[in-house]
Design a protein around this motif. Structure first.
Motif, PDB file in Angstrom:
ATOM      1  N   ASN A  84       0.790  -1.151   0.370  1.00  0.00           N
ATOM      2  CA  ASN A  84       0.402  -0.285   0.524  1.00  0.00           C
ATOM      3  C   ASN A  84       1.188   1.538   0.230  1.00  0.00           C
ATOM      4  O   ASN A  84       1.455   1.775   1.036  1.00  0.00           O
ATOM      5  CB  ASN A  84      -1.305  -0.195   0.868  1.00  0.00           C
ATOM      6  N   LEU A  85       0.815   1.865  -1.293  1.00  0.00           N
ATOM      7  CA  LEU A  85       1.554   2.953  -1.446  1.00  0.00           C
ATOM      8  C   LEU A  85       0.816   4.428  -1.454  1.00  0.00           C
ATOM      9  O   LEU A  85       1.732   5.485  -1.865  1.00  0.00           O
ATOM     10  CB  LEU A  85       2.719   2.635  -2.838  1.00  0.00           C
ATOM     11  N   TYR A  86      -0.676   4.606  -0.848  1.00  0.00           N
ATOM     12  CA  TYR A  86      -1.648   4.719  -0.844  1.00  0.00           C
ATOM     13  C   TYR A  86      -0.727   6.355  -0.821  1.00  0.00           C
ATOM     14  O   TYR A  86      -0.795   6.556   0.499  1.00  0.00           O
ATOM     15  CB  TYR A  86      -2.831   4.548  -1.322  1.00  0.00           C
ATOM     16  N   LYS A  87      -1.057   7.741  -1.014  1.00  0.00           N
ATOM     17  CA  LYS A  87      -0.847   8.511   0.240  1.00  0.00           C
ATOM     18  C   LYS A  87      -1.709   9.241   0.909  1.00  0.00           C
ATOM     19  O   LYS A  87      -2.110   9.717  -0.712  1.00  0.00           O
ATOM     20  CB  LYS A  87       0.957   9.315   0.261  1.00  0.00           C
ATOM     21  N   GLN A  97     -10.938   9.188   2.201  1.00  0.00           N
ATOM     22  CA  GLN A  97     -11.880   8.644   1.875  1.00  0.00           C
ATOM     23  C   GLN A  97     -11.294   6.975   1.833  1.00  0.00           C
ATOM     24  O   GLN A  97     -10.998   6.504   1.688  1.00  0.00           O
ATOM     25  CB  GLN A  97     -13.236   8.137   0.736  1.00  0.00           C
ATOM     26  N   MET A  98     -10.614   6.914   0.542  1.00  0.00           N
ATOM     27  CA  MET A  98      -9.720   6.124  -0.188  1.00  0.00           C
ATOM     28  C   MET A  98      -8.440   5.373   0.696  1.00  0.00           C
ATOM     29  O   MET A  98      -8.287   4.062   0.349  1.00  0.00           O
ATOM     30  CB  MET A  98      -8.381   6.186  -1.646  1.00  0.00           C
ATOM     31  N   ALA A  99      -7.800   5.882   1.114  1.00  0.00           N
ATOM     32  CA  ALA A  99      -6.646   5.809   2.234  1.00  0.00           C
ATOM     33  C   ALA A  99      -7.828   4.524   3.444  1.00  0.00           C
ATOM     34  O   ALA A  99      -7.711   3.821   3.961  1.00  0.00           O
ATOM     35  CB  ALA A  99      -6.042   6.657   3.514  1.00  0.00           C
ATOM     36  N   HIS A 100      -8.747   5.263   4.074  1.00  0.00           N
ATOM     37  CA  HIS A 100     -10.080   4.491   5.058  1.00  0.00           C
ATOM     38  C   HIS A 100     -10.101   2.816   4.260  1.00  0.00           C
ATOM     39  O   HIS A 100      -9.659   2.151   4.790  1.00  0.00           O
ATOM     40  CB  HIS A 100     -10.848   4.966   5.255  1.00  0.00           C
ATOM     41  N   ALA A 104      -8.979  -0.919   4.623  1.00  0.00           N
ATOM     42  CA  ALA A 104     -10.175  -1.755   5.514  1.00  0.00           C
ATOM     43  C   ALA A 104      -9.339  -3.001   4.480  1.00  0.00           C
ATOM     44  O   ALA A 104      -9.203  -4.074   4.871  1.00  0.00           O
ATOM     45  CB  ALA A 104     -10.724  -1.805   5.062  1.00  0.00           C
ATOM     46  N   VAL A 105      -8.780  -3.034   3.665  1.00  0.00           N
ATOM     47  CA  VAL A 105      -8.492  -4.272   2.235  1.00  0.00           C
ATOM     48  C   VAL A 105      -7.257  -4.635   3.119  1.00  0.00           C
ATOM     49  O   VAL A 105      -7.410  -5.951   3.360  1.00  0.00           O
ATOM     50  CB  VAL A 105      -8.495  -3.088   0.964  1.00  0.00           C
ATOM     51  N   GLU A 106      -6.438  -4.220   3.307  1.00  0.00           N
ATOM     52  CA  GLU A 106      -5.385  -4.353   4.709  1.00  0.00           C
ATOM     53  C   GLU A 106      -5.953  -5.401   5.457  1.00  0.00           C
ATOM     54  O   GLU A 106      -4.887  -6.249   5.526  1.00  0.00           O
ATOM     55  CB  GLU A 106      -4.805  -3.324   5.313  1.00  0.00           C
ATOM     56  N   GLY A 119       3.165   2.329   4.305  1.00  0.00           N
ATOM     57  CA  GLY A 119       4.129   3.676   4.983  1.00  0.00           C
ATOM     58  C   GLY A 119       5.001   3.930   4.583  1.00  0.00           C
ATOM     59  O   GLY A 119       4.888   3.693   3.461  1.00  0.00           O
ATOM     60  N   GLU A 120       6.175   4.675   5.251  1.00  0.00           N
ATOM     61  CA  GLU A 120       6.754   5.594   4.021  1.00  0.00           C
ATOM     62  C   GLU A 120       7.964   3.947   3.500  1.00  0.00           C
ATOM     63  O   GLU A 120       8.519   5.072   2.295  1.00  0.00           O
ATOM     64  CB  GLU A 120       7.273   6.511   5.069  1.00  0.00           C
TER      65      GLU A 120
END
Length: 135
Positions: A84-87, A97-100, A104-106, A119-120
């Protein structure tokens, strides 16, 4: 050992940063002019690779990569990796909303037995992981 590098295709070219860090073989499905032959090879590589890695960035435009990682986490969780590289950008409600949603997918993937990195330092951590596991 071979790793399938699935996930987000648009935006940040995370594969270009990850590939030099890997000490194993990998299949990068990104090609200049996509064809039916490329699609068939991608299906074969996804099914036969020792690990399937799905990297998701802010470039995500569709849901198929999410469907693939969930599918693989059910079929072969011990070989499925979610990166998950989404920032999240503070000003954007859509990005929050996408991060949340991705969090949940994680959690779903972890419950299925898949390995998750976020994470970074996730890109470096996944490279270290893949360089120490056996296929």
């Amino acid at each position: 050992m071979k790793v399938f590098l699935g996930g987000t295709c648009a935006g940040w070219k995370w594969r270009d940063e990850l590939q030099p860090l890997l000490k194993c073989d990998y299949y990068n499905p990104i090609v200049k002019n996509w064809s039916e032959e490329d699609r068939l090879r991608e299906v074969h590589e996804r099914e036969t690779s020792d690990y399937v890695l799905y990297g998701i960035t802010n470039g995500i435009k569709g849901v198929y990569s999410i469907a693939e990682v969930v599918d693989d986490s059910n079929k072969r969780p011990e070989k499925t990796i979610f990166l998950n590289l989404y920032k999240t950008y503070e000003r954007s409600g859509e990005s929050k909303q996408m991060a949340h949603s991705l969090k949940a997918v994680e959690n779903m993937l972890k419950a299925n037995g898949a390995v998750v990195f976020s994470g970074e330092k996730a890109l470096l951590e996944v490279a270290k992981y893949l360089n120490t596991v056996e296929g």
